[in-house]
Scaffold this active site. Structure first.
Site, PDB file in Angstrom:
ATOM      1  N   ASP A 107       1.121  -0.979  -0.096  1.00 27.59           N
ATOM      2  CA  ASP A 107       0.033   0.081  -0.144  1.00 27.59           C
ATOM      3  C   ASP A 107       0.957   0.974  -0.235  1.00 27.59           C
ATOM      4  OD1 ASP A 107      -2.967   0.799   0.876  1.00 27.59           O
ATOM      5  OD2 ASP A 107      -1.935   2.042   0.845  1.00 27.59           O
ATOM      6  N   GLN A 108       0.685   2.195  -0.730  1.00 27.62           N
ATOM      7  CA  GLN A 108       1.627   3.299  -0.600  1.00 27.62           C
ATOM      8  C   GLN A 108       1.152   4.422   0.267  1.00 27.62           C
ATOM      9  OE1 GLN A 108      -0.940   5.451  -4.537  1.00 27.62           O
ATOM     10  NE2 GLN A 108      -2.467   5.389  -2.858  1.00 27.62           N
ATOM     11  N   HIS A 119     -19.081  11.512  -1.938  1.00 32.87           N
ATOM     12  CA  HIS A 119     -20.037  11.410  -0.870  1.00 32.87           C
ATOM     13  C   HIS A 119     -20.096  12.080  -0.338  1.00 32.87           C
ATOM     14  CE1 HIS A 119     -23.155   9.641   0.905  1.00 32.87           C
ATOM     15  NE2 HIS A 119     -22.118   8.651   1.924  1.00 32.87           N
ATOM     16  N   ASP A 123     -26.649 -21.324 -20.397  1.00 31.92           N
ATOM     17  CA  ASP A 123     -27.279 -22.534 -22.103  1.00 31.92           C
ATOM     18  C   ASP A 123     -27.178 -21.503 -23.261  1.00 31.92           C
ATOM     19  OD1 ASP A 123     -29.098 -20.089 -21.469  1.00 31.92           O
ATOM     20  OD2 ASP A 123     -30.926 -21.043 -21.318  1.00 31.92           O
ATOM     21  N   TYR A 134     -31.215 -15.346 -39.552  1.00 34.39           N
ATOM     22  CA  TYR A 134     -30.692 -15.084 -39.590  1.00 34.39           C
ATOM     23  C   TYR A 134     -29.795 -14.462 -40.756  1.00 34.39           C
ATOM     24  CZ  TYR A 134     -30.052 -17.238 -35.003  1.00 34.39           C
ATOM     25  OH  TYR A 134     -30.118 -17.949 -33.414  1.00 34.39           O
ATOM     26  N   LEU A 168     -21.862   2.239   7.627  1.00 34.24           N
ATOM     27  CA  LEU A 168     -23.092   1.256   8.268  1.00 34.24           C
ATOM     28  C   LEU A 168     -23.212  -0.005   6.794  1.00 34.24           C
ATOM     29  CD1 LEU A 168     -22.816   4.543   8.062  1.00 34.24           C
ATOM     30  CD2 LEU A 168     -25.329   4.601   8.557  1.00 34.24           C
ATOM     31  N   VAL A 179       2.678   1.175  -6.232  1.00 39.77           N
ATOM     32  CA  VAL A 179       3.037   0.426  -7.258  1.00 39.77           C
ATOM     33  C   VAL A 179       2.603   1.656  -7.988  1.00 39.77           C
ATOM     34  CG1 VAL A 179       1.600  -1.157  -8.304  1.00 39.77           C
ATOM     35  CG2 VAL A 179       1.825  -1.291  -5.466  1.00 39.77           C
ATOM     36  N   TYR A 234     -28.650   9.130   4.858  1.00 35.18           N
ATOM     37  CA  TYR A 234     -28.740   7.701   6.514  1.00 35.18           C
ATOM     38  C   TYR A 234     -27.993   8.773   7.582  1.00 35.18           C
ATOM     39  CZ  TYR A 234     -23.596   7.824   4.374  1.00 35.18           C
ATOM     40  OH  TYR A 234     -22.468   7.937   4.004  1.00 35.18           O
TER      41      TYR A 234
HETATM   42  C1  LIG Z   1     -18.182   9.304   2.685  1.00 42.31           C
HETATM   43  C2  LIG Z   1     -18.214   7.664   2.436  1.00 42.31           C
HETATM   44  C3  LIG Z   1     -18.900   7.151   3.242  1.00 42.31           C
HETATM   45  C4  LIG Z   1     -19.225   6.107   2.650  1.00 42.31           C
HETATM   46  N1  LIG Z   1     -20.006   4.683   3.664  1.00 42.31           N
HETATM   47  C5  LIG Z   1     -20.079   3.651   3.898  1.00 42.31           C
HETATM   48  C6  LIG Z   1     -20.711   2.650   4.647  1.00 42.31           C
HETATM   49  O1  LIG Z   1     -21.411   3.685   5.056  1.00 42.31           O
HETATM   50  N2  LIG Z   1     -21.388   1.388   4.123  1.00 42.31           N
HETATM   51  C7  LIG Z   1     -20.711   1.296   3.267  1.00 42.31           C
HETATM   52  O2  LIG Z   1     -20.277  -0.124   2.974  1.00 42.31           O
HETATM   53  N3  LIG Z   1     -19.391   1.498   2.772  1.00 42.31           N
HETATM   54  C8  LIG Z   1     -19.185   2.638   2.627  1.00 42.31           C
HETATM   55  N4  LIG Z   1     -18.428   3.643   1.802  1.00 42.31           N
HETATM   56  C9  LIG Z   1     -18.024   2.882   0.911  1.00 42.31           C
HETATM   57  C10 LIG Z   1     -16.402   2.396   1.310  1.00 42.31           C
HETATM   58  O3  LIG Z   1     -15.862   2.668   1.859  1.00 42.31           O
HETATM   59  C11 LIG Z   1     -15.266   1.757   0.198  1.00 42.31           C
HETATM   60  O4  LIG Z   1     -15.964   1.309  -0.714  1.00 42.31           O
HETATM   61  C12 LIG Z   1     -14.523   0.962   0.521  1.00 42.31           C
HETATM   62  O5  LIG Z   1     -13.418   1.556   1.926  1.00 42.31           O
HETATM   63  C13 LIG Z   1     -13.237   1.071  -0.072  1.00 42.31           C
HETATM   64  O6  LIG Z   1     -12.538   0.244  -0.125  1.00 42.31           O
HETATM   65  P1  LIG Z   1     -11.479  -1.040  -1.026  1.00 42.31           P
HETATM   66  O7  LIG Z   1     -10.561  -1.486  -0.161  1.00 42.31           O
HETATM   67  O8  LIG Z   1     -12.144  -1.116  -1.976  1.00 42.31           O
HETATM   68  O9  LIG Z   1     -10.951   0.833  -1.320  1.00 42.31           O
HETATM   69  P2  LIG Z   1      -9.502   1.752   0.046  1.00 42.31           P
HETATM   70  O10 LIG Z   1     -10.034   1.536   1.104  1.00 42.31           O
HETATM   71  O11 LIG Z   1      -9.449   3.346  -0.633  1.00 42.31           O
HETATM   72  O12 LIG Z   1      -8.569   1.187  -0.569  1.00 42.31           O
HETATM   73  C14 LIG Z   1      -7.049   0.587  -1.626  1.00 42.31           C
HETATM   74  C15 LIG Z   1      -5.988   1.305  -1.429  1.00 42.31           C
HETATM   75  O13 LIG Z   1      -4.789   0.975  -2.185  1.00 42.31           O
HETATM   76  C16 LIG Z   1      -4.345   1.823  -2.279  1.00 42.31           C
HETATM   77  N5  LIG Z   1      -3.488   1.341  -3.002  1.00 42.31           N
HETATM   78  C17 LIG Z   1      -3.986   2.543  -4.362  1.00 42.31           C
HETATM   79  N6  LIG Z   1      -2.889   2.743  -5.959  1.00 42.31           N
HETATM   80  C18 LIG Z   1      -1.353   2.365  -5.018  1.00 42.31           C
HETATM   81  C19 LIG Z   1      -0.685   2.163  -6.187  1.00 42.31           C
HETATM   82  N7  LIG Z   1      -0.308   2.459  -6.745  1.00 42.31           N
HETATM   83  N8  LIG Z   1       0.154   1.597  -4.568  1.00 42.31           N
HETATM   84  C20 LIG Z   1       0.030   1.093  -3.389  1.00 42.31           C
HETATM   85  N9  LIG Z   1      -1.489   0.781  -3.279  1.00 42.31           N
HETATM   86  C21 LIG Z   1      -2.349   1.993  -4.076  1.00 42.31           C
HETATM   87  C22 LIG Z   1      -4.385   2.389  -1.725  1.00 42.31           C
HETATM   88  O14 LIG Z   1      -3.364   3.223  -0.697  1.00 42.31           O
HETATM   89  C23 LIG Z   1      -5.428   2.525  -0.853  1.00 42.31           C
HETATM   90  O15 LIG Z   1      -5.051   2.332   0.340  1.00 42.31           O
HETATM   91  C24 LIG Z   1     -18.433   5.270   2.299  1.00 42.31           C
HETATM   92  C25 LIG Z   1     -17.696   5.500   1.616  1.00 42.31           C
HETATM   93  C26 LIG Z   1     -17.557   6.906   1.230  1.00 42.31           C
HETATM   94  C27 LIG Z   1     -16.811   7.773   1.050  1.00 42.31           C
END
Ligand SMILES: Cc1cc2nc3c(=O)[nH]c(=O)nc-3n(C[C@H](O)[C@H](O)[C@H](O)COP(=O)(O)OP(=O)(O)OC[C@H]3O[C@@H](n4cnc5c(N)ncnc54)[C@H](O)[C@@H]3O)c2cc1C
Length: 800
Positions: free
Chosen positions: A34-35, A219, A536, A633, A51, A168, A250
């Site tokens: 992770d970066q 958001h 299918d 066809y 949530l 990365v 919410y």
């Molecule tokens: C305001 C807000 C409210 C939300 N509320 C909810 C909620 O209530 N319930 C819910 O279920 N979801 C909610 N979500 C959505 C949820 O937070 C995300 O969908 C979820 O956290 C995504 O997880 P992830 O692991 O895919 O991504 P991330 O947590 O973003 O992880 C991705 C990781 O990849 C790393 N990365 C990216 N590029 C590179 C690179 N080139 N090199 C190394 N590392 C890299 C990043 O640093 C990061 O740590 C909310 C989102 C937001 C913004």
């Protein structure tokens, strides 16, 4: 077993879940990079309010959410305070009843509540504003960062390496396979790379030459100061998490304050390349500056629903970034071009552990056995659905619609039209009412058929089923059985499989015996190695080494492509061709004078090539409506001529154009299954009533070994039910008070004069005559198991 060397890009809630699940299955040569810092990396998981509302129209998504909630409870990363959705409009109240049906159908405990019961669960609510609620006791708050930490710790205990502050920069490939991940600290060799990079997903996937159809959108999430009604609260949260979807809102508690999430503001998309680097971002890369102006309506609505907040202030807020896709579903699976490059993207915290488990099973076992992934596979999209404009427009629209009440037939509004069959101008002239099918404009019915209503007494379904419906649907269905109709079948995928290895390949990849003579047509299945149905298909042998495969979608193309040996050519010919179903008792009277092909000699499930007037055609004697006729066809350039030729010759036979509404009704009367609705990856042919399409004695084929076992243990069955009410699909089926299954497809049968619903039921309840009920909004609709097919079981119409 340490497994292959795996690099997981991203230590968010998805990457962490995958590391845990992979290592639990014995793959320990795993590195998570992770970066950012770990566990709070600066990605979306680092600020998610967490949530977890489990109810979803998708069975798979509900099951993944349930798994996530259960796992997080076990990891002490979940506050199981329950989830409450409230209705402030009659439409929403009906929608909550529909959602309650989904919960019951998918086996999740859920309760419909009165306004008083809602207020008793959540004391901040003004019960006079609420018409009712849906309560799920096992919903709650995921502690995302804690869950990341706990899952990574377990994985590390099994030998997984975690490398924070490793960015990365590139992905190296050799001979079409991944071989290393390039980071700012050097290369990491890898046989498998999984992109769990969240909102950065498109940027990372592009390093492996893959376009990810995902849009990061901002958001709004705001936090109040102390709310009097929560004063003195020592626990983080005690009341259920709350949704007020009528206002796109919410809520969750945090001690004596409230978190408020809002989807009602304008869409605010950005691109993955625009996201700031970890050290450049003021707060963190996934957090943009709060725009209070956008939040104003949310605060007003909040103060109305939760009056106590009138005495509180909004103290802080963010515009937080997370991923949206074109169809609300995640992106999971392997790149079509680079072996070993996988993605697990566009995943909410809610589904994260389920996705982690699914990905781990898929990687380790070659397929996922816990969840049906057909809706989530990253290769499901048609080419136009990867266009950047499409991805962005649909992502934004899905943001706006996230809490909207969406009818199962409701087409997208933009961008349309996208794909037009050659018949389109004539269809438009006939007043076609078009809905969307994978981007195709597909007629649901034709207003020009209104005169067919004369003298027919057609029942009107209830208000929900009557949307995107007209009595003309019924008239078209009946008229098809009386005369002859043209059905535009162009939206179905057509693949050409050719070359010296084509026959052997299809024998191996399908369940049917396709080695019959040239001109044969075989209905068969594509199975996974576990015997689950992947699709299918109808396989038409057009030459010794040339086959046309009538398929369901892009996943079929992807599946065939992945298994294709070098001596087989595979081509998607859908866009360059078109198809008209010409069906009805007068079909032969209409078509025979136009062609030199002897249509009487052309038997059921046989095909021939020839001409209709000036149009070169391939005719397959098949019919999904259960009537005499052919799928005809031709190439796209000749399509209009084909329509015109058949139309003008058909006038004397009462030819009509039939829409998809009629088609579905006729198909269900004949008991023809539709992949995706009636059966999916989780079902086998015997349960689905498709054992006839499996030729176990033809030699080995993909899935055969698993079927030998599954054949002996059929515990559930796809079953035909008759009702007096038209339902829509996904409703629960009850035996007394016990939920025992769910509806797949449903329609009114205009020939049999009853509502038809296909449903998955325990085999013990699938015998004809069994009385059951279907839960439909607030009704219990009586249903009885019927012998199938309902129409023409002797097949006299088809073989006539
Ligand atoms: C305001 C807000 C409210 C939300 N509320 C909810 C909620 O209530 N319930 C819910 O279920 N979801 C909610 N979500 C959505 C949820 O937070 C995300 O969908 C979820 O956290 C995504 O997880 P992830 O692991 O895919 O991504 P991330 O947590 O973003 O992880 C991705 C990781 O990849 C790393 N990365 C990216 N590029 C590179 C690179 N080139 N090199 C190394 N590392 C890299 C990043 O640093 C990061 O740590 C909310 C989102 C937001 C913004």
């Amino acid at each position: 077993m340490t497994g292959p060397s795996v690099v997981i890009i991203g230590a968010g809630v998805v990457g962490a879940a995958l590391a845990d699940e992979l290592s639990a299955r014995g793959w320990s040569d795993v590195t998570v990079v992770d970066q950012g810092d770990v566990p709070a990396t600066g990605g979306s998981s680092s600020h998610a309010p967490g949530l977890v509302f489990q109810v979803n129209g998708s069975k798979t998504m509900t099951e993944m959410a349930r798994y996530t909630a259960e796992k997080f409870v076990a990891l002490d990363s979940f506050l199981q305070v329950g989830g409450l959705e409230v209705a402030t409009s009659t439409q929403r109240l009906a929608e909550l009843r529909r959602r309650h049906g989904w919960a019951v159908a998918w086996g999740l405990e859920a309760h419909l509540l009165t306004p008083q019961e809602c207020a008793a669960k959540h004391s901040l609510l003004d019960e006079t504003k609420v018409l009712g609620g849906l309560y799920v006791p096992t919903d709650g708050l995921a502690k995302a960062v804690k869950a990341v930490d706990a899952q990574l710790a377990r994985a590390q205990g099994r030998g997984v390496r975690v490398l924070p502050r490793h960015e990365v920069l590139d992905i190296r490939t050799q001979d079409g396979k991944v071989c290393a991940v390039v980071t700012d600290h050097g290369d990491l060799p890898a046989q498998v790379v999984v992109c769990c990079a969240g909102i950065w997903g498109p940027k990372v996937a592009r390093m492996a030459g893959m376009e990810l159809p995902l849009t990061p959108l901002a958001h709004q999430l705001a936090w109040t100061g102390p709310v009097p009604g929560l004063a003195g609260q020592s626990e983080e949260a005690t009341r259920p998490i709350l949704r007020h979807q009528d206002a796109d809102l919410y809520y969750r508690e945090r001690f004596d304050t409230l978190g408020i999430g809002y989807y009602g503001h304008r869409p605010m998309p950005i691109t993955a390349d625009e996201i700031l680097a970890v050290d450049e971002a003021e707060v963190m890369p996934s957090v943009l500056t709060f725009t209070p102006g956008d939040f104003a309506p949310a605060w007003e609505e909040t103060q109305a629903l939760l009056p106590d907040t009138q005495k509180a202030e909004v103290e802080s807020g963010i515009n937080g970034l997370f991923s949206f896709t074109t169809d609300h579903l995640p992106l999971m699976g392997q790149s079509p071009d680079v072996e070993g490059f996988w993605v697990a993207e566009a995943v909410w915290v809610t589904h994260s552990a389920g996705v982690g488990r699914a990905m781990a099973e898929w990687l380790v076992d070659g397929h996922c056995s816990s969840f049906d992934l057909h809706e989530c596979d990253v290769n499901r999209f048609e080419p136009h659905q990867l266009a950047p404009d499409y991805v962005r427009d649909r992502g934004c629209q899905n943001y706006v619609e996230v809490y909207d009440i969406i009818h199962p037939l409701q087409p997208m509004e933009h961008p349309r039209p996208l794909r037009l069959s050659p018949f389109h101008p004539r269809q438009r002239d006939l007043g076609a009412v078009f809905l969307d099918a994978s981007g195709w404009e597909r007629p649901q019915w034709y207003d020009a058929n209104a005169p067919l209503l004369d003298g027919r007494d057609l029942p009107t379904p209830g208000p929900w089923a009557a949307r995107y419906w007209s009595p003309i649907v019924g008239a078209e269905a009946q008229a098809t059985r009386e005369a002859v109709a043209l059905y535009d079948m162009s939206a179905l995928k057509r693949l050409e499989v050719s070359g010296p290895g084509a026959l052997a390949f299809l024998q191996r990849i399908t369940t049917g015996d396709v080695s019959k003579s040239v001109g044969s047509v075989t209905y068969c299945l594509l199975l996974d190695t576990d015997g689950g149905i992947r699709s299918d298909v109808t396989v038409a042998r057009l030459g010794p080494d040339r086959f046309q495969v009538g398929a369901n979608g892009n996943l079929d193309l992807d599946w065939l492509e992945r298994h294709r040996p070098a001596d087989v050519f595979l081509r998607d010919v859908t866009a360059g061709t078109c198809c008209l179903g010409v069906w009805g008792p007068k079909a032969r009277d209409l078509v025979q004078p136009l062609t030199g092909i002897d249509l009487t000699a052309l038997k059921y499930f046989r095909g021939a090539r020839g001409f209709i007037g000036n149009v070169p055609v391939t005719m397959l004697r098949l019919s999904y409506v259960g009537e005499l006729g052919w799928e005809i066809y031709t190439t796209a350039d000749m399509g209009l001529k084909l329509w015109d030729t058949l139309w003008s010759a058909g006038r004397e036979h009462g030819v009509l154009a039939g829409g998809r509404g009629a088609f579905t009704s006729l198909r269900l009367e004949k008991g023809y299954r539709s992949f995706g609705a009636d059966m999916t990856f989780e079902h086998d042919p015997y349960e689905a009533g498709l054992g006839f399409a499996v030729k176990l004695d033809k030699g080995d084929f993909v899935g055969r070994r698993a079927l030998l076992e599954r054949k002996e243990s059929v515990r559930r069955k796809l079953t035909c039910l008759l009702t007096d009410e038209v339902v829509m699909g996904k409703e629960p089926v009850y035996d007394g008070e016990r939920a025992v299954g769910y509806v797949t497809s449903a329609a009114y049968g205009y020939t049999v004069g009853r509502g038809i619903a296909y449903a998955w039921l325990p085999a013990s309840l699938a015998s004809p005559g069994q009385a059951l009920h279907i839960g439909y909004f607030d009704q219990r609709v009586p249903a009885v198991v019927a012998e199938e097919p309902l129409f023409d079981p002797a097949m006299t119409r088809l073989r006539g």
